[in-house]
Scaffold this motif. Sequence first.
Motif, short mmCIF file in Angstrom:
data_model
loop_
_atom_site.label_atom_id
_atom_site.label_comp_id
_atom_site.label_asym_id
_atom_site.label_seq_id
_atom_site.Cartn_x
_atom_site.Cartn_y
_atom_site.Cartn_z
N ASN A 13 38.90 31.67 30.60
CA ASN A 13 39.66 32.40 31.59
C ASN A 13 40.12 33.76 31.07
OD1 ASN A 13 40.24 31.05 34.31
ND2 ASN A 13 40.17 29.39 32.83
N GLN A 14 40.23 33.92 29.75
CA GLN A 14 40.53 35.24 29.18
C GLN A 14 39.36 36.19 29.43
OE1 GLN A 14 43.48 36.31 27.61
NE2 GLN A 14 42.48 38.26 28.00
N VAL A 15 38.14 35.69 29.28
CA VAL A 15 36.95 36.51 29.58
C VAL A 15 36.97 36.90 31.06
CG1 VAL A 15 34.42 36.47 29.74
CG2 VAL A 15 35.56 35.52 27.73
N PHE A 16 37.26 35.92 31.92
CA PHE A 16 37.32 36.16 33.36
C PHE A 16 38.38 37.22 33.68
CE2 PHE A 16 37.90 33.75 37.68
CZ PHE A 16 37.31 34.80 38.35
N MET A 17 39.56 37.10 33.05
CA MET A 17 40.64 38.05 33.29
C MET A 17 40.27 39.45 32.83
SD MET A 17 44.59 38.08 31.94
CE MET A 17 44.95 36.48 32.63
N ASN A 18 39.63 39.56 31.67
CA ASN A 18 39.23 40.88 31.16
C ASN A 18 38.23 41.55 32.10
OD1 ASN A 18 40.85 40.48 28.93
ND2 ASN A 18 39.17 39.89 27.58
N THR A 19 37.27 40.78 32.59
CA THR A 19 36.28 41.32 33.52
C THR A 19 36.94 41.74 34.81
OG1 THR A 19 34.60 39.86 32.58
CG2 THR A 19 34.12 40.79 34.73
N ASN A 20 37.81 40.88 35.32
CA ASN A 20 38.51 41.15 36.56
C ASN A 20 39.39 42.40 36.43
OD1 ASN A 20 41.10 40.50 38.39
ND2 ASN A 20 39.29 39.52 39.29
N ALA A 21 40.10 42.52 35.33
CA ALA A 21 40.97 43.68 35.10
C ALA A 21 40.15 44.98 35.02
CB ALA A 21 41.78 43.49 33.83
N SER A 22 39.00 44.91 34.38
CA SER A 22 38.12 46.09 34.30
C SER A 22 37.65 46.51 35.68
CB SER A 22 36.92 45.79 33.40
OG SER A 22 36.01 46.87 33.42
N ASN A 23 37.28 45.54 36.49
CA ASN A 23 36.85 45.84 37.85
C ASN A 23 37.96 46.52 38.65
OD1 ASN A 23 34.38 44.65 37.29
ND2 ASN A 23 34.85 42.75 38.35
N ILE A 24 39.18 45.99 38.54
CA ILE A 24 40.32 46.56 39.27
C ILE A 24 40.65 47.96 38.74
CG2 ILE A 24 42.79 46.31 39.71
CD1 ILE A 24 42.29 43.26 39.83
N ALA A 25 40.60 48.12 37.43
CA ALA A 25 40.92 49.42 36.83
C ALA A 25 39.95 50.51 37.27
CB ALA A 25 40.93 49.32 35.31
N ASP A 64 35.48 45.12 45.00
CA ASP A 64 36.05 44.55 46.21
C ASP A 64 37.40 43.93 45.88
OD1 ASP A 64 36.63 43.30 48.59
OD2 ASP A 64 34.93 41.92 48.52
N LEU A 65 38.47 44.64 46.23
CA LEU A 65 39.81 44.15 45.90
C LEU A 65 40.16 42.86 46.63
CD1 LEU A 65 41.90 47.44 45.67
CD2 LEU A 65 41.04 46.02 43.81
N THR A 66 39.51 42.59 47.77
CA THR A 66 39.79 41.33 48.47
C THR A 66 39.24 40.13 47.70
OG1 THR A 66 37.78 41.45 49.84
CG2 THR A 66 39.79 42.46 50.73
N LYS A 67 38.37 40.38 46.75
CA LYS A 67 37.87 39.33 45.85
C LYS A 67 38.65 39.33 44.53
CE LYS A 67 33.94 38.23 42.86
NZ LYS A 67 34.76 38.22 41.68
N GLU A 68 38.88 40.51 44.00
CA GLU A 68 39.47 40.63 42.66
C GLU A 68 40.93 40.19 42.60
OE1 GLU A 68 37.48 41.23 40.22
OE2 GLU A 68 35.79 42.06 41.31
N LEU A 69 41.74 40.55 43.59
CA LEU A 69 43.16 40.21 43.54
C LEU A 69 43.41 38.70 43.66
CD1 LEU A 69 44.68 43.26 45.42
CD2 LEU A 69 44.58 42.84 42.97
N PRO A 70 42.76 37.98 44.59
CA PRO A 70 42.93 36.52 44.59
C PRO A 70 42.43 35.87 43.29
CG PRO A 70 42.06 37.23 46.70
CD PRO A 70 42.03 38.42 45.78
N ASP A 71 41.39 36.44 42.69
CA ASP A 71 40.90 35.92 41.41
C ASP A 71 42.00 36.02 40.35
OD1 ASP A 71 38.43 35.23 42.41
OD2 ASP A 71 37.35 36.91 41.48
N GLN A 72 42.78 37.10 40.37
CA GLN A 72 43.88 37.25 39.40
C GLN A 72 44.91 36.14 39.58
OE1 GLN A 72 44.96 39.35 36.84
NE2 GLN A 72 42.86 40.07 36.77
N ILE A 73 45.19 35.78 40.83
CA ILE A 73 46.15 34.71 41.11
C ILE A 73 45.61 33.38 40.58
CG2 ILE A 73 47.28 33.41 42.96
CD1 ILE A 73 47.26 36.11 44.56
N THR A 74 44.32 33.14 40.80
CA THR A 74 43.69 31.91 40.31
C THR A 74 43.73 31.85 38.79
OG1 THR A 74 42.22 31.86 42.22
CG2 THR A 74 41.55 30.57 40.29
#
Length: 101
Positions: A13-25, A64-74
């Motif tokens: 999940n750390q890998v997932f979070m890093n990828t997700n954060a990069s996408n949002i940034a 796509d923030l509608t995908k990335e933001l819920p992923d952060q919550i998960t």
Amino acid sequence: MAIMTNVSSLQANQVFMNTNASNIANVNTDGFVPSDTKMTDNQSALSATTRLADNNGSQKSQTDLTKELPDQITIDGVAEANITAIKTQDEMFGSLLDIKV
């Protein structure tokens, strides 16, 4: 070793979070193609792999923030559950050692 399952989940999940954060940034970076993370359960361990998403040729960011933001919550919920499980296992193991001594 149940605790190792929780640790591998946290690492994945750390890998997932890093990828997700990069996408949002990079949501405002023109031509940015986000990455996707795939979680794989290998019997007693969870692993994460990332790959570039399909490029749709847009000149704007394809995040796509509608995908990335819920992923952060998960991701946050999964991390919290794993940390709670690790703490509980640690407390139970400590109690067993106290009883045995």
